[in-house]
Scaffold this active site. Structure first.
Site, PDB file in Angstrom:
ATOM      1  N   GLY A  81       1.084  -1.248  -0.005  1.00  0.00           N
ATOM      2  CA  GLY A  81       0.016  -0.037   0.042  1.00  0.00           C
ATOM      3  C   GLY A  81       0.739   1.356   0.084  1.00  0.00           C
TER       4      GLY A  81
ATOM      5  N   SER B 237       4.972   0.966  -4.176  1.00  0.00           N
ATOM      6  CA  SER B 237       6.053   0.453  -4.567  1.00  0.00           C
ATOM      7  C   SER B 237       5.974   0.175  -6.245  1.00  0.00           C
ATOM      8  CB  SER B 237       6.597  -0.986  -3.938  1.00  0.00           C
ATOM      9  OG  SER B 237       5.793  -1.983  -4.469  1.00  0.00           O
ATOM     10  N   SER B 238       4.659   0.024  -6.642  1.00  0.00           N
ATOM     11  CA  SER B 238       4.596  -0.189  -8.128  1.00  0.00           C
ATOM     12  C   SER B 238       4.924   1.149  -8.805  1.00  0.00           C
ATOM     13  CB  SER B 238       3.139  -0.867  -8.387  1.00  0.00           C
ATOM     14  OG  SER B 238       2.222   0.017  -7.852  1.00  0.00           O
TER      15      SER B 238
ATOM     16  N   GLU C 132       2.011   1.861 -14.291  1.00  0.00           N
ATOM     17  CA  GLU C 132       0.910   1.250 -13.535  1.00  0.00           C
ATOM     18  C   GLU C 132      -0.078   0.691 -14.130  1.00  0.00           C
ATOM     19  OE1 GLU C 132       1.700   1.430 -10.318  1.00  0.00           O
ATOM     20  OE2 GLU C 132       0.407   3.117  -9.353  1.00  0.00           O
TER      21      GLU C 132
ATOM     22  N   ASP D 222      -0.493   7.779  -7.371  1.00  0.00           N
ATOM     23  CA  ASP D 222       1.013   7.218  -6.981  1.00  0.00           C
ATOM     24  C   ASP D 222       2.280   7.651  -7.862  1.00  0.00           C
ATOM     25  OD1 ASP D 222      -0.802   5.818  -5.281  1.00  0.00           O
ATOM     26  OD2 ASP D 222      -0.210   3.842  -5.504  1.00  0.00           O
TER      27      ASP D 222
END
Ligand SMILES: Nc1ncnc2c1ncn2[C@@H]1O[C@H](COP(=O)(O)OP(=O)(O)O)[C@@H](O)[C@H]1O
Ligand SMILES: C[C@@](O)(CCOP(=O)(O)O)CC(=O)O
Ligand SMILES: [Mg+2]
Length: 428
Positions: free
Chosen positions: A145, A148-149, A196, A207
């Site tokens: 959560g 990291s991606s 992503e 993110d």
């Protein structure tokens, strides 16, 4: 510009303070960059190798492809230096990549390899030298959560944008500013969004925006036809946030898909939930614009955290272990807890009340540790995407793939090469 190997790119993880999941449905959300980061070493062996190698030890994934087998897809260079991606993943390219990915069974490995290949063949030209190895190390927990991606996608997009000559070398040093809005940074943001998409399916873009630009943002996606709105929040008030990782594994792609099904099955009720999340993010934004939170402001923020978590529970994205964190924080009356990121496991944040007795905090830490969780204090609002080159840093001259893989701990990575300790980094 000739690219010198090796070089390293880096991008931060993030904490979503308000608005995860609702962000996917074009509602505003607030997130801040985290001091934990991903680092990508790009090195070249001296042989005439035709291979492109991946070393992703964090997920125990090692893989290589023959460069001559890759379907290079880089758009012809036009007068515009920063070629931006189309809105959606290119179906022709997806189908061309299929045979290269078909032997990979694990969804974790598949997502990483898919994002890698998609961005590599979109941004690097056929003339890219063979014998390149891409070694990824993260000080972030993976799949917990904390984005990291996205930090991985930003490392990849910046490295490939640099190799492909789409973006210049990063130009400014550590202390000049926190968030960056350069053309290069926007280019990296847009392309990492494609990474992503390969990993998540339907990301909001918050993110990768935070991982690219750093700092803290209020972010709102506005569908496919309008650009997202990203408002930098320059003076985040000091917030005492405790981050706790349940270490329960989960994949964002699965949770986002589950919510999408719920939204399709219950469009009316879920619209109310998403609307409530929107109101919470807007109210929190107004509170967080204040340079200092007085007791009232803090109290309001605590309530908003509690309501936001309840709404996320109703979307089905909590987990018994996340509820265990909340239960213990509630019992000890230390503050309000909500899941952060996609939920289903991974991390929760607790906004701590002022004046908690040290022995109460110690009791909380002991309880969480007994449950097998890991807690740490978060430092928010750090730098975005960065570059370390041999021109700027002697540290890199002897940096080998083996050294990079063998870093033992988070601290070891940071101390040896990281943005926290090493002043040679430039930021785009
Ligand atoms: N350091 C890394 N090395 C290799 N793959 C990574 C790394 N960090 C992230 N990934 C990829 O991103 C996926 C996790 O993304 P996601 O499910 O969105 O969780 P989160 O972004 O919250 O960590 C992993 O399964 C992997 O494919
Ligand atoms: C659930 C979501 O709001 C955040 C996902 O973050 P993470 O991958 O769990 O770190 C999805 C998104 O905004 O793309
Ligand atoms: Mg993610």
């Amino acid at each position: 510009m000739t690219v010198q190997f090796p070089f390293v790119t880096s991008a931060p993880g993030k904490v979503i303070i308000f608005g995860e999941h609702s962000a996917v449905y074009n509602r505003p959300a607030i997130a801040a960059a985290l001091s934990l980061r991903t680092y990508l070493l790009v090195s070249k062996d001296e042989t005439e190798s035709d291979y492109i190698c991946l070393e992703f030890p964090d997920i125990d994934f090692h893989c290589h492809w023959k460069k001559s087998d890759l379907p290079f897809h880089m758009a012809p260079k036009s007068d515009t230096p920063h070629v931006l991606p189309p809105k959606n993943l290119d179906p022709e390219l997806i189908s061309d990549l299929g045979p290269l990915l078909s032997a990979i069974d694990s969804p974790l490995h598949y997502g990483a390899a898919y994002a890698f290949l998609y961005l590599f063949v979109s941004l690097c030209p056929r003339s890219t030298p063979g014998g390149l190895t891409f070694t990824m190390r993260s000080t972030l927990p993976i799949g917990a959560g904390l984005g990291s991606s996205a930090s991985m996608s930003v490392c990849l997009a910046s490295a490939f944008g640099y190799i492909g000559g789409h973006i210049k070398e990063a130009t400014f040093y550590r202390d000049s500013k926190i968030t960056n809005d350069s053309d290069e940074c926007n280019f990296i943001d847009k392309w990492s969004f494609m990474g992503e998409k390969c990993i998540h399916g339907n990301p909001s873009g918050i993110d990768n925006a935070v991982a690219s630009h750093g700092g803290a943002v209020m972010f709102q996606r506005r569908g496919n036809s309008l650009p997202s709105v990203r408002t930098a929040m320059r003076n985040l008030p000091p917030m005492n946030l405790l981050l706790t990782n349940t270490k329960t594994p989960r994949r964002t792609a699965t949770l986002v898909a589950n919510v999408s099904k719920l939204v399709a099955d219950y469009p009316k009720s879920t619209a109310h939930i998403l609307d409530a999340m929107e109101d919470i993010a807007r109210e929190a934004y107004n509170l967080m614009l204040r340079p200092f939170l007085n007791a009232n402001g803090k109290d309001e923020l605590l309530k908003l955290i509690r309501i936001n978590h309840g709404l996320l529970v109703s979307l089905g994205v909590s987990h018994p272990n996340l509820e265990r964190i909340k239960l213990n924080c509630d019992e000890l009356h230390v503050g309000e807890t909500k899941l952060t990121g996609a939920g289903g496991g991974g991390c929760a944040i607790t906004l701590l009340r002022d004046g908690i007795k040290p022995e109460v905090l110690t009791e909380l830490e002991n309880r969480l540790e007994k449950l097998g969780f890991e807690s740490f204090k978060a430092t928010l609002g750090g730098k975005g995407v960065g570059l370390l080159t041999t021109n700027d840093s002697a540290l890199l001259k002897n940096m080998t793939v083996k050294n990079f893989i063998n870093f033992k701990s988070r601290d070891n990575i940071e101390e040896s090469i990281g943005c926290t300790y090493v002043g040679d980094w430039r930021y785009w």
